[in-house]
Design an enzyme around this catalytic site. Structure first.
Site, mmCIF file in Angstrom:
data_model
loop_
_atom_site.group_PDB
_atom_site.id
_atom_site.type_symbol
_atom_site.label_atom_id
_atom_site.label_comp_id
_atom_site.label_asym_id
_atom_site.label_seq_id
_atom_site.Cartn_x
_atom_site.Cartn_y
_atom_site.Cartn_z
ATOM 1 N N GLY A 206 0.830 -1.206 0.000
ATOM 2 C CA GLY A 206 0.000 0.000 0.000
ATOM 3 C C GLY A 206 0.855 1.243 0.000
ATOM 4 O O GLY A 206 2.057 1.183 -0.254
ATOM 5 N N ASN A 207 0.231 2.378 0.262
ATOM 6 C CA ASN A 207 0.997 3.632 0.355
ATOM 7 C C ASN A 207 0.354 4.539 1.391
ATOM 8 O O ASN A 207 -0.680 4.210 1.973
ATOM 9 C CB ASN A 207 1.110 4.302 -1.020
ATOM 10 C CG ASN A 207 -0.249 4.633 -1.600
ATOM 11 O OD1 ASN A 207 -0.986 5.432 -1.038
ATOM 12 N ND2 ASN A 207 -0.591 4.003 -2.716
ATOM 13 N N ARG A 208 0.982 5.685 1.601
ATOM 14 C CA ARG A 208 0.582 6.545 2.717
ATOM 15 C C ARG A 208 -0.578 7.488 2.413
ATOM 16 O O ARG A 208 -0.926 8.327 3.239
ATOM 17 C CB ARG A 208 1.763 7.421 3.143
ATOM 18 C CG ARG A 208 2.889 6.677 3.782
ATOM 19 C CD ARG A 208 4.041 7.640 3.942
ATOM 20 N NE ARG A 208 5.228 7.018 4.485
ATOM 21 C CZ ARG A 208 5.507 6.980 5.789
ATOM 22 N NH1 ARG A 208 4.684 7.515 6.653
ATOM 23 N NH2 ARG A 208 6.616 6.410 6.195
ATOM 24 N N SER A 209 -1.149 7.415 1.228
ATOM 25 C CA SER A 209 -2.202 8.383 0.886
ATOM 26 C C SER A 209 -3.395 8.263 1.842
ATOM 27 O O SER A 209 -3.888 7.162 2.095
ATOM 28 C CB SER A 209 -2.665 8.147 -0.549
ATOM 29 O OG SER A 209 -3.773 8.959 -0.815
#
Ligand code: CTP
Length: 412
Positions: A206-209
């Site tokens: 995933g990512n930090r958005s």
């Protein structure tokens, strides 16, 4: 909508707090401008707390923001309540001695006066003439309600109930054939949040958005009158009311949803943080750690570039439609080049019409409430800077998009 709420110096000013609440609860962004006299009845702290916006009645506060011009210009609606005999006279004769009267002279959208004063003042020939002048110029002036006045007497002169003023204001905005919200009749599709690329049934890349920017854009587009479709990947914030929400998980799901939604969208904003890569294989069962085999190696494959595909689809099947494709870029500068140079290259590579550029570091942008962006255009206009809370930045982006749609000839 952006609403300016002018408060006149009458005892009924206290009722305007309820009117302000009605506006903000309906999702509007309200700037209150009290006259000097009105602050004897209700202090500016009340208006700041209830509106969530700074409050001033002086043209000499925040001069760099040019508020005496900007507030009226940008307002979708100006409401004055209570409109005292003095304020009606000042508005009718075009005076500009304070921030509210300046704003009235600069208003482009509809203006509504909700008068409140003593019956004899309301019926005085001077006030009658001022009301006629204002109505003749296209302003709406409500009839005051009848009933008990401040003293022992009664008659016409009471401020109409907040709900009645609210209803009249909304009806006024809708009835104005010469006035439309900037994105009325437009469909805007916005992707938000971060995609998650599964490795096995319990793990993902995933990512930090956080989705905050995409959600703020959806709210700004909705408030500008658009029909909004939110393609929501993983978000840490709830989706706003009044928008059509479609949940997606992976980049491939987002791609399918975005290409389908594009078919009838006037604008597509790709604010989602899309994973550039996904695991080549997704295990059906949880990947276990085992002592008898080597630790697993994850092989990644490229995800398609959705933004680029949206541009290609537009150019192939909707050329001349005026559809606007907007990308986001989270950039960091390095020894090879600065942020804007990288962003310009990305804009050309992806071919989108506008690119909103964030300068990121580990502590910047992701999950933060405020933001600083530069909007680049493929057509080559000057880079436009916008900063402030994510709400303010989103409003600036939506204003720019509205301008491109309404004033710039079709792209591609
Ligand atoms: N984007 C997309 N599809 C992808 C990757 C990104 O549609 N597979 C979109 C994002 O939603 C954003 C824009 O492309 O609007 C820029 O994304 P960014 O990750 O900053 O750029 P990249 O193309 O990934 O370039 P690089 O990683 O080389 O900076």
């Amino acid at each position: 909508m952006r609403i300016v709420l002018g408060v006149g110096g009458g005892i009924a000013a206290y009722k305007v707090a309820s009117l302000l609440r009605l506006f903000t609860e309906a999702g509007h962004d309200v700037t209150v401008i009290p006259t000097e006299a009105s602050t004897r009845f209700v202090g500016t702290a009340t208006w700041e707390a209830l509106s969530g916006n700074p409050v001033s009645n002086s043209v000499f506060d925040d001069v760099h923001l040019v508020n005496h011009v900007r507030l009226g210009h940008e307002a979708d609606l100006v409401v004055v309540a209570p409109a005292t005999a003095d304020l009606l006279a000042k508005a009718a004769t075009g005076q500009a001695g304070d921030l509210l009267t300046n704003t009235l002279l600069m208003a482009h959208g509809p203006v509504l006066f909700a008068p409140a004063m003593h019956t004899e003042m309301w019926q005085h020939a001077a006030t009658r003439a001022n009301v006629e002048t204002l109505r003749g110029r296209g302003a709406a002036v409500l009839e005051p309600a009848s009933g008990r006045l401040t003293g022992a007497d009664s008659g016409p002169g009471r401020l109409p109930e907040p709900q009645a003023i609210f209803d009249a204001a909304m009806a006024l905005v809708q009835s104005r054939s010469d006035y439309q919200l900037p994105l009325a009749g437009r469909t805007v599709t916005i992707s938000a949040g971060g995609t998650r690329e599964p490795l096995d049934p319990v793990r993902f890349l995933g990512n930090r958005s956080s989705g905050k920017q995409g959600v703020a854009l959806a709210v700004a587009a909705r408030n500008a009158g658009a029909t909004v479709r939110l393609l929501a990947a993983h978000m840490e914030v709830p989706a706003p009311a009044g928008v059509d929400v479609q949940r997606v998980e992976t980049a491939m799901e987002l791609r399918e949803a975005a290409l389908a939604a594009a078919a009838d969208s006037d604008v597509i904003i790709m604010s989602a943080a899309v994973a550039d890569f996904r695991p080549a294989e997704v295990s059906d069962t949880k990947i276990k750690k085992r002592d008898d085999t080597a630790d697993p190696v994850i092989t990644l494959v490229r995800n398609p570039d959705i933004l680029q595909e949206l541009v290609e689809q537009r150019n192939a099947s909707r050329a001349g439609s005026g559809q606007l494709v907007v990308g986001f870029a989270a950039e960091t500068g390095d020894s090879q080049g600065d942020v804007l140079a990288y962003a310009q290259a990305k804009l050309q590579r992806k071919g989108c019409d506008l690119l909103v550029v964030n300068h990121v570091g580990m502590d910047k942008v992701f999950g933060q409430d405020s933001n600083e962006v530069v909007i680049l255009s493929r057509a080559g206009s000057e880079p436009q800077e916008a900063s402030g809370t994510k709400t303010e930045v989103s409003e600036a982006i939506i204003r720019r998009i509205s301008f491109e749609l309404n004033h710039v000839s079709p792209r591609a």
